[in-house]
Design a protein around this motif. Structure first.
Motif, PDB file in Angstrom:
ATOM      1  N   UNK A  18      32.167  29.798  50.505  1.00 52.45           N
ATOM      2  CA  UNK A  18      31.442  28.937  49.846  1.00 52.45           C
ATOM      3  C   UNK A  18      32.641  27.552  49.945  1.00 52.45           C
ATOM      4  N   UNK A  19      33.931  27.781  49.764  1.00 53.50           N
ATOM      5  CA  UNK A  19      34.945  27.006  49.769  1.00 53.50           C
ATOM      6  C   UNK A  19      35.026  26.314  51.086  1.00 53.50           C
ATOM      7  N   UNK A  20      34.962  27.226  51.931  1.00 57.10           N
ATOM      8  CA  UNK A  20      35.015  26.673  53.544  1.00 57.10           C
ATOM      9  C   UNK A  20      33.763  25.759  53.849  1.00 57.10           C
ATOM     10  N   UNK A  21      32.795  26.452  53.498  1.00 58.66           N
ATOM     11  CA  UNK A  21      31.399  25.491  53.736  1.00 58.66           C
ATOM     12  C   UNK A  21      31.602  24.301  53.248  1.00 58.66           C
ATOM     13  N   UNK A  22      31.993  24.276  51.922  1.00 59.09           N
ATOM     14  CA  UNK A  22      32.069  22.946  51.047  1.00 59.09           C
ATOM     15  C   UNK A  22      33.127  21.940  51.936  1.00 59.09           C
ATOM     16  N   UNK A  23      34.013  22.653  52.321  1.00 56.56           N
ATOM     17  CA  UNK A  23      35.276  21.772  53.037  1.00 56.56           C
ATOM     18  C   UNK A  23      34.712  21.113  54.458  1.00 56.56           C
ATOM     19  N   UNK A  24      33.674  22.209  54.923  1.00 56.21           N
ATOM     20  CA  UNK A  24      33.100  21.407  56.235  1.00 56.21           C
ATOM     21  C   UNK A  24      32.047  20.471  55.821  1.00 56.21           C
ATOM     22  N   UNK A  25      31.470  20.537  54.645  1.00 58.14           N
ATOM     23  CA  UNK A  25      30.427  19.282  54.372  1.00 58.14           C
ATOM     24  C   UNK A  25      31.176  18.214  54.083  1.00 58.14           C
ATOM     25  N   UNK A  26      32.305  18.310  53.528  1.00 60.83           N
ATOM     26  CA  UNK A  26      33.259  16.909  52.931  1.00 60.83           C
ATOM     27  C   UNK A  26      33.645  16.292  54.189  1.00 60.83           C
ATOM     28  N   UNK A  71      47.583  25.572  57.197  1.00 63.03           N
ATOM     29  CA  UNK A  71      46.524  26.116  57.729  1.00 63.03           C
ATOM     30  C   UNK A  71      46.967  27.386  58.515  1.00 63.03           C
ATOM     31  N   UNK A  72      46.326  28.673  58.358  1.00 61.61           N
ATOM     32  CA  UNK A  72      46.702  29.868  58.925  1.00 61.61           C
ATOM     33  C   UNK A  72      46.600  29.997  60.070  1.00 61.61           C
ATOM     34  N   UNK A  73      45.585  29.274  60.780  1.00 59.21           N
ATOM     35  CA  UNK A  73      45.172  29.284  62.112  1.00 59.21           C
ATOM     36  C   UNK A  73      44.764  27.834  62.439  1.00 59.21           C
ATOM     37  N   UNK A  95      53.890  20.219  54.948  1.00 63.17           N
ATOM     38  CA  UNK A  95      52.791  21.133  55.053  1.00 63.17           C
ATOM     39  C   UNK A  95      51.878  20.773  55.758  1.00 63.17           C
ATOM     40  N   UNK A  96      51.654  19.790  56.356  1.00 62.28           N
ATOM     41  CA  UNK A  96      50.452  19.085  57.149  1.00 62.28           C
ATOM     42  C   UNK A  96      50.297  19.792  58.444  1.00 62.28           C
ATOM     43  N   UNK A  97      49.523  20.178  58.841  1.00 64.11           N
ATOM     44  CA  UNK A  97      49.333  20.802  60.665  1.00 64.11           C
ATOM     45  C   UNK A  97      48.449  20.063  61.236  1.00 64.11           C
ATOM     46  N   UNK A  98      47.589  19.261  60.581  1.00 66.51           N
ATOM     47  CA  UNK A  98      46.777  18.459  61.656  1.00 66.51           C
ATOM     48  C   UNK A  98      46.363  17.217  60.776  1.00 66.51           C
ATOM     49  N   UNK A  99      46.293  15.947  61.315  1.00 66.73           N
ATOM     50  CA  UNK A  99      45.522  14.813  60.820  1.00 66.73           C
ATOM     51  C   UNK A  99      44.782  14.164  61.637  1.00 66.73           C
ATOM     52  N   UNK A 100      43.484  13.774  61.207  1.00 71.03           N
ATOM     53  CA  UNK A 100      42.562  13.174  61.855  1.00 71.03           C
ATOM     54  C   UNK A 100      42.225  11.840  61.084  1.00 71.03           C
ATOM     55  N   UNK A 144      41.893  28.882  57.041  1.00 72.71           N
ATOM     56  CA  UNK A 144      42.356  28.308  55.927  1.00 72.71           C
ATOM     57  C   UNK A 144      43.478  29.746  55.508  1.00 72.71           C
ATOM     58  N   UNK A 145      43.180  30.711  55.829  1.00 72.39           N
ATOM     59  CA  UNK A 145      44.064  31.904  55.368  1.00 72.39           C
ATOM     60  C   UNK A 145      44.167  31.932  53.837  1.00 72.39           C
ATOM     61  N   UNK A 146      45.481  32.249  53.420  1.00 73.45           N
ATOM     62  CA  UNK A 146      45.710  32.383  51.912  1.00 73.45           C
ATOM     63  C   UNK A 146      45.700  31.080  51.281  1.00 73.45           C
ATOM     64  N   UNK A 147      46.638  30.139  51.693  1.00 81.70           N
ATOM     65  CA  UNK A 147      47.022  28.851  50.937  1.00 81.70           C
ATOM     66  C   UNK A 147      46.455  27.548  51.563  1.00 81.70           C
ATOM     67  N   UNK A 148      45.773  27.752  52.810  1.00 79.01           N
ATOM     68  CA  UNK A 148      45.342  26.469  53.571  1.00 79.01           C
ATOM     69  C   UNK A 148      44.336  25.622  52.909  1.00 79.01           C
ATOM     70  N   UNK A 149      44.295  24.302  53.258  1.00 78.22           N
ATOM     71  CA  UNK A 149      43.104  23.339  52.601  1.00 78.22           C
ATOM     72  C   UNK A 149      42.828  22.126  53.784  1.00 78.22           C
ATOM     73  N   UNK A 150      41.596  21.721  53.719  1.00 76.04           N
ATOM     74  CA  UNK A 150      41.773  20.543  54.312  1.00 76.04           C
ATOM     75  C   UNK A 150      41.122  19.497  53.350  1.00 76.04           C
TER      76      UNK A 150
END
Ligand SMILES: [Zn+2]
Length: 284
Positions: A5-13, A119-121, A101-106, A80-86
């Motif tokens: 549900x966290x990942x789903x919410x991240x996608x929605x945001x 991000x883990x991947x 710790x940033x891996x990607x910025x859009x 996101x693996x263990x620690x990742x976030x968008x």
């Protein structure tokens, strides 16, 4: 550890922030994609698939808009693996996480940006090849492909496996992390070490997982918030505290994973801590 549900919410945001917008800049801070520049590309949509995220992008057509052809589209695949976030930022807003710790910025043309930290991947693949990175997943509890009967059949394929491990294996059904795993077992009154084949009501367990994720998908929740009274968890993280149903002390243990070698793309089965009520959840 993020749950479905966290990942789903991240996608929605991110869909709300970037969907339909053209990028002014992209920055990938991983060696394989460091030179990739997606400026001018349009973010068609951002979707979650289990605990994976996919940003789907279209290249610019000659008129500057998104190319209508599905050919040439790219997907940013992240986990996101263990620690990742968008995180989403307005124009000029300071990042809330350390820049290193940033891996990607859009960044969209209106200044809105999404930044992926720790991000883990992170990889960029042709959209047509998404199956190679998420095709192994079982039915997604929050996805359009949800199929309870197939999830149950996947779980039953290994009847000797502990139900608490089988529920975490994203190949069986996608979206459950350790919090849901523990809470679903408690609510279903089954000890997490119970072999799948001996769980009295497996369809009930699957339905419970679906209900919990659905109920929480739109609700903000920090990583320790739960589903019990006053936003507590029922058992997760509550070792030594009284069961909220019967007052017996909650116990903590670890579950041995008999099939090691699975990585973050598979089951996240390295996380083996379990919490349970020995009275409400007798081992069968
Ligand atoms: Zn109890």
């Amino acid at each position: 550890m993020p749950e479905g549900d966290n990942v789903y919410q991240a996608a929605r945001r991110m869909q709300a922030a970037l969907g339909g917008k053209r990028l002014a800049a992209s920055d990938f801070r991983v060696p394989a994609f460091a030179t990739l520049d997606l400026a001018g590309w349009t973010v068609l949509e951002v979707v979650s698939r289990g605990k994976h995220l996919l940003h789907r992008l279209a290249p610019p057509a000659p008129d500057g808009g998104p190319s209508p052809s599905p050919e040439g589209r790219l997907s940013i695949h992240s986990h996101l693996s263990m620690e990742g976030s968008w995180q989403v930022y307005g124009a000029g807003e300071r990042w809330r996480k350390p820049a290193h710790t940033a891996r990607a910025a859009l960044r969209a043309e209106d200044g809105t940006s999404a930044v992926g930290f720790s991000l883990g991947v992170l990889e960029v693949i042709p959209t047509a090849e998404e199956g190679s990175v998420v095709g192994h997943l079982g039915p997604d509890l929050l996805g359009p492909d949800w199929d309870a009967a197939r999830a149950e059949a996947n779980l039953r394929a290994e009847p000797e496996r502990a139900v608490g491990l089988a529920l975490l294996d994203q190949r069986n059904l996608a979206g459950i992390g350790n919090i849901y795993r523990c809470e679903v077992c408690f609510l279903g009154r089954v000890h997490p070490a119970t072999p799948v084949g001996r769980v009295p009501d497996l369809p009930g367990i699957v339905a419970m997982a679906k209900r919990l994720l659905e109920a929480n998908k739109a609700r903000p929740r920090n990583t320790v918030g739960g589903f019990g009274p006053r936003n507590s968890t029922w058992v997760y993280g509550r070792a030594g505290q009284p069961c909220l149903r019967c007052r017996t002390r909650i116990e903590h243990a670890t579950l041995a994973e008999p099939t090691p070698g699975t990585g973050p793309l598979l089951g996240e089965t390295r996380e083996r801590d379990i919490w349970f009520c020995p009275s409400c959840q007798p081992l069968l």
